[in-house]
Design an enzyme around this catalytic site. Structure first.
Site, PDB file in Angstrom:
ATOM      1  N   HIS A   2       0.746  -9.385   4.394  1.00 28.26           N
ATOM      2  CA  HIS A   2      -0.381  -8.446   4.411  1.00 28.26           C
ATOM      3  C   HIS A   2      -1.028  -8.464   3.019  1.00 28.26           C
ATOM      4  O   HIS A   2      -0.759  -7.607   2.176  1.00 28.26           O
ATOM      5  CB  HIS A   2       0.103  -7.043   4.800  1.00 28.26           C
ATOM      6  CG  HIS A   2      -1.000  -6.120   5.227  1.00 28.26           C
ATOM      7  ND1 HIS A   2      -1.061  -5.529   6.468  1.00 28.26           N
ATOM      8  CD2 HIS A   2      -2.110  -5.695   4.577  1.00 28.26           C
ATOM      9  CE1 HIS A   2      -2.141  -4.768   6.565  1.00 28.26           C
ATOM     10  NE2 HIS A   2      -2.800  -4.854   5.422  1.00 28.26           N
ATOM     11  N   ASN A  27      -1.889 -10.855   8.254  1.00 27.89           N
ATOM     12  CA  ASN A  27      -2.883  -9.814   8.469  1.00 27.89           C
ATOM     13  C   ASN A  27      -4.243 -10.271   7.958  1.00 27.89           C
ATOM     14  O   ASN A  27      -4.379 -10.641   6.784  1.00 27.89           O
ATOM     15  CB  ASN A  27      -2.479  -8.536   7.725  1.00 27.89           C
ATOM     16  CG  ASN A  27      -3.499  -7.427   7.920  1.00 27.89           C
ATOM     17  OD1 ASN A  27      -3.640  -6.881   9.009  1.00 27.89           O
ATOM     18  ND2 ASN A  27      -4.259  -7.116   6.865  1.00 27.89           N
ATOM     19  N   GLU A  28      -5.218 -10.268   8.814  1.00 31.02           N
ATOM     20  CA  GLU A  28      -6.624 -10.473   8.459  1.00 31.02           C
ATOM     21  C   GLU A  28      -6.899 -11.644   7.512  1.00 31.02           C
ATOM     22  O   GLU A  28      -7.417 -11.457   6.403  1.00 31.02           O
ATOM     23  CB  GLU A  28      -7.185  -9.188   7.833  1.00 31.02           C
ATOM     24  CG  GLU A  28      -7.073  -7.993   8.760  1.00 31.02           C
ATOM     25  CD  GLU A  28      -7.809  -6.769   8.236  1.00 31.02           C
ATOM     26  OE1 GLU A  28      -8.129  -6.723   7.038  1.00 31.02           O
ATOM     27  OE2 GLU A  28      -8.084  -5.863   9.024  1.00 31.02           O
ATOM     28  N   GLN A  65       0.805  -1.225   0.000  1.00 28.90           N
ATOM     29  CA  GLN A  65       0.000   0.000   0.000  1.00 28.90           C
ATOM     30  C   GLN A  65       0.839   1.276   0.000  1.00 28.90           C
ATOM     31  O   GLN A  65       0.332   2.341  -0.329  1.00 28.90           O
ATOM     32  CB  GLN A  65      -0.950  -0.012   1.212  1.00 28.90           C
ATOM     33  CG  GLN A  65      -1.992  -1.123   1.091  1.00 28.90           C
ATOM     34  CD  GLN A  65      -2.921  -1.184   2.288  1.00 28.90           C
ATOM     35  OE1 GLN A  65      -2.640  -1.889   3.249  1.00 28.90           O
ATOM     36  NE2 GLN A  65      -4.030  -0.466   2.238  1.00 28.90           N
TER      37      GLN A  65
END
Ligand code: BGC
Length: 400
Positions: A114, A158-159, A22
């Site tokens: 991620h 992550n998630e 990101q």
């Protein structure tokens, strides 16, 4: 509440978070880059925030704001650009990031995965590839060797359930919609990813504290009098919030909670993001319900592990909303601590305005605005405000 009742425990980690794809820019060896080329995002990630080169200044900014921690992620596609070939330069880069944090007294919190995958792996099935757990563990072992002795807090994934939901169920993220059997397989596979990574990292550096960043949604029945709405709440809460944690809890030293919003359930697997007229929404359309963070932390405390809020943040145009959002959510964290939850830190999402996946660059989550044309960073008022809370370790006297 008297002034001391507003203090956070000493050593509480007030920080900010980002993820590699990101912010880094030019991350052309991963599945998301290819997905963007096929029109899967409103904007391509491109040069992003050029954080791969600008991290020294960005971490200095974290320090200057008064924050005590920085959560960032290591990019698998850079570290292992071809299967089995590890790039020394990339490993050195992430070691340097950690060193930069250390020299400034900023605690690094490092995520190993991620959302993105190297294309060599996504091309042969990604998470579903037969040997993906072994490959992930090998990558984690290599990163752990590079960061050994320098990092305390590590998040393997992550998630995982967001990856399953957005990638496999809704199909708006890679790899794209898949049949139910593959959805289940992907979720189970991500459990073994964590377990195998846990064992591999533990062997390399037993001092690293390992966890998962778990997205937590505060599900509520839209109509508490409707049995289907209530049943939907129970099912979704169990599947989305608890299923994964129930499986990996014995392989965690702490749990990271990413909390953004409440969702109202209207059926077994159906929900609406906002149903009460009194809850304001962010630019993402998410309802702002700080109480949900308190509830999440209180329930997650039941796992008996320390917690860190690894993400919480707002996309908005008016920065005054961000100030209010941070204050109220920190107050919710504070209340959870007062009620007995062992919460060690809070990482605001995000340090910088960045690439918001399928939504591209429009949503602005940053404490710091980024001009994508010039890469100029502009510190928002909310960042100063949050920095002041971090410096004093105390909630503001008046929360609006
Ligand atoms: C993700 C971030 C994302 C943020 C805001 C989280 O679910 O971990 O990558 O940018 O939410 O949508």
């Amino acid at each position: 509440m008297g002034p001391t009742a507003r203090d956070f425990p000493s050593g509480f980690l007030f920080g900010a978070a980002t993820s590699a794809h990101q912010v880094e820019g030019g991350n052309d060896g991963c599945d998301w880059w290819a997905w963007e080329r096929r029109g899967g995002a409103k904007d391509p990630s491109g040069a992003a925030c050029d954080h791969y080169r600008r991290y020294p200044e960005d971490i200095a900014l974290v320090k200057e704001l008064g924050l005590g921690s920085y959560r960032f992620s290591v990019e698998w596609a850079r570290v292992e650009p071809e299967e089995g070939r590890f790039d020394e330069g990339a490993l050195r880069h992430y070691r340097d990031m950690v060193e930069r944090c250390r020299e400034l007294g900023v605690e690094p919190i490092v995520t190993f995965h991620h959302f993105t995958l190297p294309t060599w792996l996504s091309d042969r099935g990604g998470v579903l590839a037969r040997d993906s757990s072994r490959l992930f563990a090998r990558y984690c072992r290599t990163v752990a060797e590079a960061l050994k002795g320098r990092v305390t807090w590590v998040l393997t994934i992550n998630e995982p359930m967001v990856l399953v939901l957005m990638g496999y169920v809704q199909g708006v993220w890679p790899p794209g919609k898949r049949p139910a059997s593959q959805v289940i397989k992907a979720a189970r596979r991500l459990v073994s990813w964590h377990e195998e990574a846990f064992a591999a990292i533990r062997q390399v550096d037993p001092a690293m504290r390992l966890g998962i960043a778990k997205h937590w949604i505060d599900f509520r029945p839209l109509d508490a009098g409707d049995a289907m709405h209530r049943l939907g709440r129970r099912l979704q809460h169990q599947l989305f919030n608890r299923w994964y944690l129930d499986r990996v809890k014995s392989h965690c030293d702490f749990i990271g909670i990413n909390y953004y919003a409440r969702q109202y359930t209207t059926g077994l697997l159906r929900q609406v993001p906002l149903a009460t007229p009194d809850a304001p929404r962010t630019e993402m359309g998410w309802s702002i319900v700080p109480e949900g963070l308190h509830l999440a932390l209180t329930e997650a405390s039941g796992y008996g592990l320390p917690l860190i809020v690894t993400e919480n943040g707002i996309a908005c145009r008016d920065d005054r909303w961000r100030i209010r959002y941070i204050d109220r959510h920190l107050a919710a964290v504070h209340e959870a601590i007062a009620a007995g939850a062992d919460v060690r830190g809070y990482q605001y999402w995000s340090l910088l305005d960045n690439f918001e996946w399928a939504e591209g660059y429009r949503p602005q989550f940053g404490l710091v605005a980024v001009d994508l044309g010039t890469q100029k960073r502009t510190v928002r008022e909310s960042a100063r405000h949050y920095g002041e809370i971090a410096r004093t370790g105390r909630l503001p006297d008046a929360i609006d």
